[in-house]
Scaffold this motif. Sequence first.
Motif, PDB file in Angstrom:
ATOM      1  N   LYS A 167       0.805  -1.311  -0.166  1.00  0.00           N
ATOM      2  CA  LYS A 167       0.040  -0.089   0.141  1.00  0.00           C
ATOM      3  C   LYS A 167       0.738   1.215  -0.051  1.00  0.00           C
ATOM      4  O   LYS A 167       0.176   2.286   0.159  1.00  0.00           O
ATOM      5  CB  LYS A 167      -0.959  -0.254   1.141  1.00  0.00           C
ATOM      6  CG  LYS A 167      -1.960  -0.900   1.361  1.00  0.00           C
ATOM      7  CD  LYS A 167      -3.152  -0.920   0.009  1.00  0.00           C
ATOM      8  CE  LYS A 167      -4.073  -2.266   0.431  1.00  0.00           C
ATOM      9  NZ  LYS A 167      -4.655  -2.128  -1.057  1.00  0.00           N
ATOM     10  N   THR A 168       2.095   0.895  -0.129  1.00  0.00           N
ATOM     11  CA  THR A 168       2.914   2.287   0.157  1.00  0.00           C
ATOM     12  C   THR A 168       3.901   2.452  -1.161  1.00  0.00           C
ATOM     13  O   THR A 168       4.115   1.479  -1.752  1.00  0.00           O
ATOM     14  CB  THR A 168       3.895   2.329   1.323  1.00  0.00           C
ATOM     15  OG1 THR A 168       4.665   1.391   1.344  1.00  0.00           O
ATOM     16  CG2 THR A 168       2.913   2.179   2.541  1.00  0.00           C
ATOM     17  N   PRO A 169       4.170   3.680  -1.484  1.00  0.00           N
ATOM     18  CA  PRO A 169       5.244   3.790  -2.779  1.00  0.00           C
ATOM     19  C   PRO A 169       6.707   2.892  -2.137  1.00  0.00           C
ATOM     20  O   PRO A 169       7.181   2.539  -3.270  1.00  0.00           O
ATOM     21  CB  PRO A 169       5.351   5.346  -2.800  1.00  0.00           C
ATOM     22  CG  PRO A 169       4.487   5.889  -2.061  1.00  0.00           C
ATOM     23  CD  PRO A 169       3.887   4.930  -0.997  1.00  0.00           C
ATOM     24  N   LEU A 172       6.055  -0.631  -3.161  1.00  0.00           N
ATOM     25  CA  LEU A 172       6.072  -0.577  -4.683  1.00  0.00           C
ATOM     26  C   LEU A 172       7.488  -0.694  -4.998  1.00  0.00           C
ATOM     27  O   LEU A 172       7.891  -1.404  -5.912  1.00  0.00           O
ATOM     28  CB  LEU A 172       5.468   0.334  -5.153  1.00  0.00           C
ATOM     29  CG  LEU A 172       4.773   0.251  -6.665  1.00  0.00           C
ATOM     30  CD1 LEU A 172       4.036  -0.956  -6.866  1.00  0.00           C
ATOM     31  CD2 LEU A 172       4.085   1.688  -7.198  1.00  0.00           C
ATOM     32  N   MET A 173       8.303   0.164  -4.559  1.00  0.00           N
ATOM     33  CA  MET A 173       9.708   0.147  -4.886  1.00  0.00           C
ATOM     34  C   MET A 173      10.543  -0.983  -4.594  1.00  0.00           C
ATOM     35  O   MET A 173      11.384  -1.549  -5.272  1.00  0.00           O
ATOM     36  CB  MET A 173      10.518   1.485  -4.299  1.00  0.00           C
ATOM     37  CG  MET A 173      10.085   2.943  -4.955  1.00  0.00           C
ATOM     38  SD  MET A 173      11.371   4.044  -4.485  1.00  0.00           S
ATOM     39  CE  MET A 173      10.372   4.855  -2.889  1.00  0.00           C
ATOM     40  N   ARG A 175       9.143  -4.087  -4.317  1.00  0.00           N
ATOM     41  CA  ARG A 175       8.847  -5.142  -5.374  1.00  0.00           C
ATOM     42  C   ARG A 175       9.507  -4.885  -6.532  1.00  0.00           C
ATOM     43  O   ARG A 175       9.960  -5.801  -7.120  1.00  0.00           O
ATOM     44  CB  ARG A 175       7.396  -5.324  -5.141  1.00  0.00           C
ATOM     45  CG  ARG A 175       7.027  -5.783  -3.889  1.00  0.00           C
ATOM     46  CD  ARG A 175       5.351  -6.005  -3.909  1.00  0.00           C
ATOM     47  NE  ARG A 175       4.619  -4.740  -4.002  1.00  0.00           N
ATOM     48  CZ  ARG A 175       3.490  -4.516  -4.842  1.00  0.00           C
ATOM     49  NH1 ARG A 175       3.028  -5.514  -5.509  1.00  0.00           N
ATOM     50  NH2 ARG A 175       2.854  -3.460  -4.728  1.00  0.00           N
TER      51      ARG A 175
ATOM     52  N   LEU B 111       3.459  -6.311 -11.611  1.00  0.00           N
ATOM     53  CA  LEU B 111       2.899  -5.058 -11.308  1.00  0.00           C
ATOM     54  C   LEU B 111       1.813  -4.800 -12.357  1.00  0.00           C
ATOM     55  O   LEU B 111       1.823  -5.153 -13.528  1.00  0.00           O
ATOM     56  CB  LEU B 111       3.657  -3.820 -11.121  1.00  0.00           C
ATOM     57  CG  LEU B 111       4.608  -3.981  -9.711  1.00  0.00           C
ATOM     58  CD1 LEU B 111       5.479  -2.699  -9.763  1.00  0.00           C
ATOM     59  CD2 LEU B 111       4.235  -4.491  -8.564  1.00  0.00           C
ATOM     60  N   LEU B 119       5.444   3.963 -10.047  1.00  0.00           N
ATOM     61  CA  LEU B 119       6.672   3.529  -9.570  1.00  0.00           C
ATOM     62  C   LEU B 119       7.719   4.855  -9.314  1.00  0.00           C
ATOM     63  O   LEU B 119       8.046   5.211 -10.457  1.00  0.00           O
ATOM     64  CB  LEU B 119       7.100   2.500 -10.362  1.00  0.00           C
ATOM     65  CG  LEU B 119       8.447   1.714  -9.726  1.00  0.00           C
ATOM     66  CD1 LEU B 119       8.093   1.130  -8.356  1.00  0.00           C
ATOM     67  CD2 LEU B 119       8.797   0.410 -10.515  1.00  0.00           C
ATOM     68  N   LEU B 121       7.587   7.622  -8.128  1.00  0.00           N
ATOM     69  CA  LEU B 121       7.150   8.873  -7.802  1.00  0.00           C
ATOM     70  C   LEU B 121       6.619   8.920  -6.640  1.00  0.00           C
ATOM     71  O   LEU B 121       6.260   8.250  -5.866  1.00  0.00           O
ATOM     72  CB  LEU B 121       5.869   8.945  -9.134  1.00  0.00           C
ATOM     73  CG  LEU B 121       6.296   9.021 -10.586  1.00  0.00           C
ATOM     74  CD1 LEU B 121       4.976   9.123 -11.256  1.00  0.00           C
ATOM     75  CD2 LEU B 121       7.262  10.279 -10.655  1.00  0.00           C
ATOM     76  N   ILE B 127       2.569   8.575   2.421  1.00  0.00           N
ATOM     77  CA  ILE B 127       3.437   7.328   2.639  1.00  0.00           C
ATOM     78  C   ILE B 127       2.373   6.127   1.865  1.00  0.00           C
ATOM     79  O   ILE B 127       2.520   5.105   2.145  1.00  0.00           O
ATOM     80  CB  ILE B 127       3.783   6.908   3.997  1.00  0.00           C
ATOM     81  CG1 ILE B 127       2.574   6.962   4.896  1.00  0.00           C
ATOM     82  CG2 ILE B 127       4.924   7.783   4.691  1.00  0.00           C
ATOM     83  CD1 ILE B 127       2.644   5.898   5.937  1.00  0.00           C
ATOM     84  N   LEU B 128       1.061   6.884   1.708  1.00  0.00           N
ATOM     85  CA  LEU B 128       0.151   6.016   1.168  1.00  0.00           C
ATOM     86  C   LEU B 128       0.335   6.169  -0.358  1.00  0.00           C
ATOM     87  O   LEU B 128       0.431   7.071  -1.042  1.00  0.00           O
ATOM     88  CB  LEU B 128      -1.248   6.109   1.536  1.00  0.00           C
ATOM     89  CG  LEU B 128      -1.662   5.652   2.922  1.00  0.00           C
ATOM     90  CD1 LEU B 128      -3.030   6.189   3.330  1.00  0.00           C
ATOM     91  CD2 LEU B 128      -1.872   4.259   2.690  1.00  0.00           C
ATOM     92  N   LEU B 129      -0.157   5.060  -1.079  1.00  0.00           N
ATOM     93  CA  LEU B 129       0.002   4.966  -2.655  1.00  0.00           C
ATOM     94  C   LEU B 129      -1.489   5.745  -3.198  1.00  0.00           C
ATOM     95  O   LEU B 129      -2.343   5.528  -2.352  1.00  0.00           O
ATOM     96  CB  LEU B 129      -0.176   3.603  -3.375  1.00  0.00           C
ATOM     97  CG  LEU B 129       1.004   2.936  -3.034  1.00  0.00           C
ATOM     98  CD1 LEU B 129       1.093   1.609  -3.738  1.00  0.00           C
ATOM     99  CD2 LEU B 129       2.122   3.771  -4.358  1.00  0.00           C
TER     100      LEU B 129
END
Lengths: 310, 530
Positions: A167-169, A172-173, A175, B111, B119, B121, B127-129
Amino acid sequence: MSNVFTIPVVLGIIYSGLRLATPYLYAAIGEAFAQNSGVYNLGVDGIMLMGAFSGFYVGMKTGNLWWGLLAAMGVGLLMGLLMAVVSVTLKAEQGISGIGLYMFGLGLSSLLFKKTMSGVESISGFQPVRIPLLGNIPYLGDVLFNHNLLVYGAFLLVPLASFILYKTPFGLMIRAVGQNPQAADTLGINVDRIRYITVSLGGMLAGIAGASLSISLINLFQENMTSGMGFIAIALVYFGSWRPLGILGGALLFSFVNALQLWLQVLGVNFPYDFAVMLPYAMTILALAISVRRAAMPDALGKPFERGEF
Amino acid sequence: MSTQVLGLDGRLPTGQMRIEEMRMVGIVKRFPGVLANDHVDFDVRAGEIHALLGENGAGKTTLMRQLYGLYRPDAGKILINGVEQHFNSPQDAIRAGIGMIHQHFMLVPSLTVVENVALGLKSSRGILLDLDRVEKRVRELSEQYGLKVDPKAYVWQLAVGEQQRVEILKALYRGAALLILDEPTAVLTPQEVEDLFRTLRQMARDGHALIFISHKLHEVLAISDRVTVLRDGRVVGTRPTHETNKSELAQMMVGRPVILQYERPPAQLGEVRLAIENLVVGGDRGHDAVRNVSLEVHAGEIVGLAGVSGNGQRELAEALAGLRPVKSGRILLCGKDITHEPPGARIALGQSYIPEERLRDGTIKQFSVADNLILEDHHKPPFSRKIFLDFNAIREISERLVREYNVKTPSVDTPVKNLSGGNIQKLILARELSRRPKVLIASQPTRGVDIGATEYIHQRLLEQRQAGTAILLISEDLDEIRALSDRIAVIYEGEIVGIVDGPSATAEQLGLMMAGVREGGQHHLEKIRL
C-alpha cells in the motif's frame, strides 16, 4: 488416544503454538523484505543467535529487558548492514556470504557466551500482559490475549508488513527492485539504497527474533540455541510465496505441529520421540515441495544489480 | 518546422514546457577497450522526429543512455534550450523533460499498469499510494494520445504492443517533452508499427521532440524528418530524410555499397526432406506452445516461418533440433521418423541447426574458435583418430573455415566470447554448412548481426539452396523472410495461419496473418485489438 485431546490440552497446544510462532514470524518477515527486494540472506540464524545473546546479556547486566531488546535490534541491524555491504556493494555470491554470516554469528555468540558467562543462567523475561476486555473472554482470553509484548508484536508485524509492501510507494519500490531492478533504475530509483534498507531491516527483525527466544520465551541463553530456526524461517518465506500473510500461515502450521508433538511428549503418549521431533520438519519439507509457487518468486532474487548490463 | 505552427506559449498538451532544442556537442564515451562515442554531435528540435541510424555496436544506444543520465560522458556537453545540463542519474534527465523507451521494456511484469506508472514517484498522499489519481491521469493521457491500454491489467497479461504503450504513457506521465525510442519496432507486427507511427507523428505535431533509434532503413525513411548515421562511434552524416534514400543510408552505415536485392534463380524442388505432421509441443509455462503444426520442406527450397516473437517459433525450432520433447505428432527427416530421437541422431542423419541464442545454445563461449568448430564432429575423422584428437588436422581445417567464411578473429585459439555477434554467427554457419547438411534449420540467423554480415549470411543461405539443401528459415524479420523464402508459413499462437508463395506475398498480407487473421478470412482471435 482420543481421550488425550481434552479442552485444556487443545487450548494448551494453541497457546504454545502462538508462542512458538513468534521468532519465526520476526525472522521470516524480515527475510521477506530482503527477498522481495532481490537479496536472500542465509545468515538469519547467525543473526538470531547474536540477537539472542546480546538481548540476554544486556538485559541481564542492565536489569532492563528493553535495553536488551534494543541491543538485539542494534546488533541485528549491524549484521544486516554487513550482509548488505558484501552482497549489494561488493556483489558477492549471496548464498556464500549468507552462510559466512551464519557461521560468524554462530561462532561469535558461542565465544562471547563462554567469555562472559560461567554457565547457562536464566532471566526473568517479558511477562504476559492481559489485554483488557478481550483477555476476559472465557477460554480464548487466556489463549489469545494473555501473551507478552514480543508475541503480540510478531503478530502485529504481519499486517504492518503487508501494508508497507502493498500500500505504500516504498513497498512498490521494494517489489519493483526485486522483480526488475533495471526498470526501477531507469525510473530514478536507487536500487542499492532500497536493498540496503531491506537487508538491514531484515537483520534487525532477525535480531528481535533471537531476543524473543532469550528474553521472552525460553529466558536463557545457550550455545546454538536456535538450532536452525533461522533456516526454517527462510523456508517459510518460500512457503508463503513472499507474502506476509502466506508466511503467517506457514509459521502457524509449523508451530502448531511443533506444539502438538511437544504436548504429546509431555502427556507421555506412546509415540517414538525421534519421530515426534522430526514431524514439524518433515511437514515443512512436504509443504514446501507441494506449495511453492515459483512464479511468485522475485525475478532478480540472488542477482546483484549492475547498471548497463541490459 | 517553425515554432509558430506549434502554438506560442511553449507548452505541450500535457502541460509541460517544450524542449525547443536539445544539443549534444562533442560527446566522447569510452568503455574498457572500446571507444563507443567519438566526438559525436547530435541535436533534435521540438516538433521533429530525428532518426539515429546505425549498425549494432555503432554507439547509438550508448549515446542516448548519456542523454538519459544512465552513463556520464567522458567529454562533451549536453544543452537543453541552450543551457548546459549535468545528468547524474535518470532522475535528473526525467526532471529536465527527457523520457526513454528502452529496447527491452523496463516494466515490472508482476505489477499493474498503474503501479508501473506510479513507481518511484512521490505520492500525493504521503506514505500511502494514490493509485486512483494515477489511474485517472493515465486514462486522460491514453485518451489524448490514442494509446489504448487497460490501466488495471497486470503487465504480464499484456501483448507486446500494449506494453510499449505503457512505456510511452510512463514517459508522458513524467512529463517527457523529449522522447527517445530505442528500436521501438523490433517486437511489433507491421500493423502495430503503423499504430505506433501514428502516435509518434501526433506527438511531433504537438511539439514533442522525438529521437528514433533504428537499424531498419525503410522505417527510418517512413517516420523521420532528419536522419543521422553513426558508424563505429562516429557521426557519418546528417541528412534531411526527403533528400536521401535507402542505398545512400545503407552505404553510410556499412561504409561500402551494399546489395539490398538478391539474385534468386527459381527453386529446383527435390524430394521432401523435412516433414512435420500435426506437431504439438509444450511451452515453458505448461501450455501448448506449438499446436498441430504441419509443414513440409523440399530439397532446394527455403521455407520461411514468419511470426511475431513468442508465437511458438522457439519451441518449434527446439523440438526440431531434439532439444524439447514432442507431445504428439511426428517429425520425419529424409523419410525417417526422428520425433523422439536425441539431437545426436538428427545430426548423424544430416540435419544442421543454427540456434536463435547463438552464445547460449550455438557455442561454448569460453572455448576457442577451433574447439567450437569441431563440436559436432570431434569424434570422427578428420578431427580424431581412434581415441585421440588430431590437433594438426583441427588447426588446419579451422583456419581454412575461418578464412572461407570470413570470420574476423585474431586466431583460431581465441575464445569465442571475444568475437562480435556477426562473427560468432559466421562461425556457427561455417560449422553447420561445412558439414553439407541435407536439412538446415536456421533460427533468427541474422538477429543482432550488422548489415554487412547479414548480407554475407543471406548469400550463403541462398548458395545452400542452390546446392539442394532443404532450409527452414525461422525469422521475426519480415524483410529477411521475404527476401529469401520460396514459400512463407506464418505462425500465430502456435498454429500455422497460412502458407503463401514467397515472391508474391505482400508485407500487408503477411502482417495481417502475423496478427492471427486467416488467409482471406476474418479475425482468428478477437483479443488482438481488444
